[in-house]
Scaffold this motif. Structure first.
Motif, PDB file in Angstrom:
ATOM      1  N   LEU A   6       0.856  -1.194   0.000  1.00 34.72           N
ATOM      2  CA  LEU A   6       0.000   0.000   0.000  1.00 34.72           C
ATOM      3  C   LEU A   6       0.885   1.235   0.000  1.00 34.72           C
ATOM      4  O   LEU A   6       1.909   1.276   0.678  1.00 34.72           O
ATOM      5  N   HIS A   7       0.505   2.252  -0.750  1.00 31.36           N
ATOM      6  CA  HIS A   7       1.286   3.486  -0.832  1.00 31.36           C
ATOM      7  C   HIS A   7       0.933   4.386   0.356  1.00 31.36           C
ATOM      8  O   HIS A   7      -0.212   4.844   0.492  1.00 31.36           O
ATOM      9  N   LEU A   8       1.912   4.595   1.223  1.00 29.04           N
ATOM     10  CA  LEU A   8       1.660   5.438   2.397  1.00 29.04           C
ATOM     11  C   LEU A   8       1.368   6.876   2.016  1.00 29.04           C
ATOM     12  O   LEU A   8       0.713   7.600   2.771  1.00 29.04           O
ATOM     13  N   GLU A   9       1.854   7.299   0.822  1.00 29.78           N
ATOM     14  CA  GLU A   9       1.628   8.687   0.415  1.00 29.78           C
ATOM     15  C   GLU A   9       0.146   8.976   0.173  1.00 29.78           C
ATOM     16  O   GLU A   9      -0.274  10.134   0.211  1.00 29.78           O
ATOM     17  N   ASP A  10      -0.653   7.924  -0.089  1.00 26.52           N
ATOM     18  CA  ASP A  10      -2.070   8.121  -0.389  1.00 26.52           C
ATOM     19  C   ASP A  10      -2.952   8.009   0.844  1.00 26.52           C
ATOM     20  O   ASP A  10      -4.181   8.067   0.728  1.00 26.52           O
ATOM     21  N   ALA A  11      -2.342   7.837   2.016  1.00 20.94           N
ATOM     22  CA  ALA A  11      -3.140   7.603   3.214  1.00 20.94           C
ATOM     23  C   ALA A  11      -3.984   8.808   3.575  1.00 20.94           C
ATOM     24  O   ALA A  11      -5.153   8.692   3.924  1.00 20.94           O
TER      25      ALA A  11
END
Length: 691
Positions: A6-11
């Protein structure tokens, strides 16, 4: 094979696409938990009964084979883990008839890692899932309360409380999301370790305890296989440690970079970044007004009896405005922007801020939307109108919206965070590179055409900031750093391309698409320019502005990016200002001084040219052969034979026609154009006074 993450930048954005991907990871975690629970039950059967050891071992072997048919969303059919488990299963089939296990050894080498994975890792993911849902609901509630704030100024305290609540809830949601996402990502690494370690311990225990099973489990093939698996597990663990370290650093960085995003509106002391008015695609959350109608009897018809605001994810694609809620897998059409007459414009509704509407005359629809802040509202309006404009329809109204600039009500407006090359009497910040200029040029005007120096460069505007002084390399470098940092913080990556025309008259920024003048700077107002010492594509210059009625001038630093070396542009600016200064000093000379200087320059030019002609004639002379000495009388000599007679008719006529000489040039031709020829070909010039 690469590990799915999962991309943490999109959290923080928490878009429907991110939620959809998150649901895949959650389903994978549930399937993994279910599978691991089954594996634990199989190992427990071995612990409980030696008599059922063969059956339990066979069941374990079969369960390992079943991994291949499990529907893990993130596990491929031909994964290494699946083939490894199948190999384990084949060895377990060989030893199932003679296997006997001690409970203590099983407890240490088989049950402990598996129980730790179930009770610690998988339970942690379940707990974080519940915390994530709770934080998401709290954030939505805080957002709803904040968006319902009225415009009344007497509710400032309530507005501040709602803003602080939204800040805390958003921060809590972001932190919870980051930890939840990182746990799901780490689970993909722990899956391999936690599923392989118990089986590896089981086989080690078998080899240590049963000497009689040497033929079954003591083969060199099994030993090599176990060594390879151990090395693989250690590599995965090391990779997980490295990834965990990177994840922790990334979380810290994201929390620092996202601190400003917790605020719904930009802080006053932050550098101002204008809205991007050139976008043709945009996506983000907006509140949309929903109305409930009821059919009234008689001619009244349908009447609106209630309204509510819902938060949806809006995006543009293919000339359509789409919306999508979190529980939807795909977006639904809101409005076709290709219809004629569609217009986006600001709107006042329901005592809410940042309201705008999209009107469609053809379908008679009026979609009322609410953005989170002023900048988002302006970008949405400009984006929708840009899409409408590109569809080919001609609107009767001008849909372009002038972005509202932020104003400062505190003393921090005078610091280096305020960005504007111009300031009006109301201290309203103005973008000097506004793209809504109404002056269109077919070509450069006469001031540029008559300039003695003109150069053109392709540049991209990065930003402007008000600075305290009018010069200094450190000041320019610090301004560049702050503007680049502000662009990175606000995720502003698109730049407006312009043509920078540097001339000895002025400097202009021109829109290359339609030759529109975006802004113009007088050379007298440019006080300093410099290139970046490390990045040769960045340069900036400082301008001086004195607002009407002000007693002191203000200074602004404008930063640009170019494709060539910035030193070339700085050199061009230096050349233009030098020529402009020389022209200014020439205009300040007393009357007649410039004319006399021009005459002397022309006379000197004539004398230099005649000297060169004389040298060329002498070099072309050949030695006279014997018996042809008499041919020398054909040379244009003077009567006494001491001079070569040369004329400068063209130059004399030019000077005479210009009126710069008070007397004809015949005297000049006879006297100053006839030079004595000595034996060593020395040329003596007549004094300038004789001219």
């Amino acid at each position: 094979m690469a590990i799915e993450k999962l991309h943490l930048e999109d959290a923080l954005e928490d878009s429907p696409q991110t939620r959809s991907l998150l649901s895949v990871f959650e389903k994978d975690a549930m399937a993994l938990k279910k599978y691991t629970t089954g594996l634990h039950n199989c190992c427990q059967r071995i612990m409980k009964a030696q008599n059922e050891l063969c059956a339990a071992t066979q069941s374990l072997s079969q369960h390992l084979r079943d991994f291949e048919i499990q529907k893990f969303p993130l596990e491929s059919d031909d994964s290494v883990l699946s083939s490894t488990l199948k190999q384990f299963s084949s060895y377990l089939d060989d030893v199932s008839s003679i296997q006997q296990v001690l409970s203590a050894q099983f407890s240490e080498t088989m049950m402990y890692p598996l129980s730790r994975f179930l009770q610690a890792d998988l339970e942690e993911v379940t707990t974080l899932c519940e915390m994530f849902q709770l934080a998401s609901n709290e954030h939505d509630s805080a957002m709803s309360r904040y968006m319902r704030l009225p415009k009344k100024k007497d509710s400032e305290r309530h507005r501040q409380e709602c803003g602080e609540e939204l800040y805390l809830m958003r921060k809590k949601f972001h932190q919870t999301s980051l930890h939840y996402y990182s746990s799901l990502n780490a689970l993909q690494y722990k899956r391999k370790c936690s599923l392989l370690e118990p089986i590896m311990g089981y086989l080690h225990a078998q080899r240590a305890f049963f000497q009689m099973g040497q033929d079954a489990v003591g083969k060199k093939e099994i030993e090599d296989f176990l060594n390879n698996i151990s090395t693989s597990v250690q590599g995965v663990q090391q990779e997980m440690k490295t990834e965990t370290k990177k994840t922790v650093e990334l979380i810290d960085t994201l929390e620092q970079q996202s601190a400003h995003l917790y605020h719904a509106e930009p802080m006053v002391d932050m550098p101002y970044i204008p809205p991007n008015t050139n976008l043709t695609q945009k996506a983000g959350y907006l509140f949309v007004r929903r109305g409930k109608h009821i059919q009234m009897p008689g001619p009244i018809g349908k009447q609106l009896i209630a309204t509510k605001w819902e938060r949806c994810f809006f995006f543009t694609v293919g000339g359509n405005l789409m919306s999508q809620s979190r529980d939807q897998l795909a977006g639904s059409l809101v409005l076709d922007l290709n219809e004629p007459g569609v217009l986006a414009e600001p709107h006042e509704s329901d005592d809410r801020r940042f309201i705008f509407q999209v009107v469609s005359p053809k379908t008679k629809r009026n979609i009322v939307l609410q953005a989170e802040n002023e900048r988002e509202k302006d970008e949405w309006i400009c984006t929708l109108n840009n899409i409408v404009r590109e569809s080919g329809y001609v609107k009767d109204k001008n849909p372009q919206v002038k972005p509202k600039e932020r104003t400062s009500s505190t003393s921090s407006a005078s610091k280096q965070g305020s960005i504007s090359p111009d300031q009006s009497s109301s201290s309203r910040r103005i973008n000097p590179f506004d793209q809504s200029a109404n002056e269109v040029l077919d070509s450069l005007d006469s001031a540029i055409d008559n300039a003695t120096f003109v150069e053109s460069f392709v540049v991209r505007f990065l930003g402007s900031m008000e600075v305290p002084t009018d010069r200094g390399e450190r000041l320019v470098q610090e301004t560049m750093r702050q503007i680049m940092a502000a662009r990175a913080i606000h995720n502003v990556f698109k730049m407006t391309e312009s043509r920078l025309v540097v001339s000895s008259e002025c400097m202009r920024l021109i829109d290359p698409s339609n030759n529109t003048v975006r802004t113009q700077f007088a050379l007298a107002d440019i006080s300093f320019w410099a290139a970046h010492p490390e990045n040769t594509r960045l340069f900036a210059f400082i301008t001086r502005t004195k607002p009407p009625g002000a007693t002191q001038s203000t200074f602004s630093c404008h930063v640009f990016e170019c494709n060539i070396s910035a030193d070339e542009i700085c050199l061009a600016i230096g050349t233009a200002t030098k020529l402009a200064f020389q022209a200014l000093m020439q205009r300040k000379l007393p009357p007649g001084v410039g004319k006399e200087k021009k005459v002397m320059e022309k006379i000197q030019h004539v004398k230099t040219r005649e000297k060169n002609i004389l040298l060329q004639n002498i070099q072309q002379l050949e030695d006279a052969p014997e018996g042809e000495e008499d041919n020398l009388h054909n040379l244009p000599l003077s009567p006494d034979g001491k001079y070569l007679v040369l004329t400068a008719t063209d130059e004399s006529e030019d000077l005479a026609e210009s009126g710069d000489l008070a007397q004809p040039m015949e005297n000049l031709t006879v006297q100053s154009m006839q030079q004595p020829i000595s034996e060593d070909l020395d040329i003596e010039e007549e004094p300038e006074s004789e001219a």
